[in-house]
Design an enzyme around this catalytic site. Structure first.
Site, PDB file in Angstrom:
ATOM      1  N   HIS A   1      93.183  67.921  34.739  1.00 24.63           N
ATOM      2  CA  HIS A   1      93.773  67.399  33.513  1.00 24.63           C
ATOM      3  C   HIS A   1      92.751  67.143  32.419  1.00 24.63           C
ATOM      4  O   HIS A   1      93.115  66.804  31.311  1.00 24.63           O
ATOM      5  CB  HIS A   1      94.598  66.131  33.796  1.00 24.63           C
TER       6      HIS A   1
ATOM      7  N   ASP B   1      95.693  68.587  40.601  1.00 27.94           N
ATOM      8  CA  ASP B   1      94.800  68.121  39.541  1.00 27.94           C
ATOM      9  C   ASP B   1      93.351  68.434  39.920  1.00 27.94           C
ATOM     10  O   ASP B   1      92.580  67.552  40.300  1.00 27.94           O
ATOM     11  CB  ASP B   1      95.002  66.610  39.330  1.00 27.94           C
TER      12      ASP B   1
ATOM     13  N   SER C   1      88.021  59.880  35.160  1.00 25.63           N
ATOM     14  CA  SER C   1      88.723  61.061  35.662  1.00 25.63           C
ATOM     15  C   SER C   1      87.788  62.253  35.824  1.00 25.63           C
ATOM     16  O   SER C   1      86.931  62.499  34.987  1.00 25.63           O
ATOM     17  CB  SER C   1      89.856  61.453  34.714  1.00 25.63           C
TER      18      SER C   1
END
Length: 200
Positions: free
Chosen positions: A8, A53, A148
């Site tokens: 992402h 992801d 992330s």
């Protein structure tokens, strides 16, 4: 050399990978900046369901190991870690909910939360799938916005392995009890990683 990251975080931007860095604003001896030749995002990445992801970054040049640059291995295919297995999250994300981004690389012990616990209704429930791994959830230490794509590194007799890639946390805020940081479980993607490395 291919580095796993979260799917992402991908877009049409130009990327470079910093290796051997601790502080993002200071010049550091032994740190290296390398261009990214290619980004390979999982074909079935779904931003609504937050599944698959994962992406790989192919670096434009080979990087030598050094005192500050060492690889972490892939875990065995489908490897699952036991409840409370000690792992470490690292990243330059926010220091707390809505707090500042850190200039210094942060590291925290995040014990694994097994799938049975993490999928309980008062934890993450059905949001967490078998291709994910949870760690933390004590309400004190967690990943936060900006972490992330970073690793969940765990040590065993063979050395350090990347068992997770930071995917998401709670919308209620970082460090929310019973809402551990959720990672893409790398061992669920060994065959995909191998296939993409062989093709690229």
């Amino acid at each position: 050399m291919l580095d796993p990251t979260a799917g992402h975080g991908s877009s049409s931007r130009t990327y470079r990978v910093l290796l051997g860095k601790q502080n993002l604003v200071e010049e550091e001896a032994g740190s290296v900046a390398v261009a990214v030749e290619k980004m390979i995002v999982h074909e079935k990445w779904n931003s609504f369901l937050i599944v698959n992801d994962i992406a790989l970054l192919k670096l434009a040049e080979h990087v030598e190991n050094s005192d500050t640059i060492q690889p972490a291995c892939l875990p065995d295919p489908d490897a699952l870690l036991a409840q409370d297995y000690p792992c470490y999250i690292t990243g330059w994300g926010r220091l707390w909910t809505n707090g500042p981004i850190s200039d210094n690389l942060q590291q925290a012990l995040l014990p694994v939360v097994d799938h049975e616990t993490c999928t309980k209704r008062d934890w993450w429930g059905s949001t967490v799938r078998a291709t994910m791994v949870c760690a933390g959830g004590d309400g004190v230490v967690s990943g936060c916005n900006g972490d992330s794509g970073g690793p969940l590194n765990c040590q065993n007799a063979k050395g350090w392995e990347v068992h997770g890639i930071v995917s998401f946390g709670s919308g209620l805020g970082c460090n929310t009890a019973k809402k551990p940081t959720v990672f893409t479980r790398v061992s669920a993607y060994n065959s995909w990683i191998t296939e993409k490395m062989n093709q690229n």
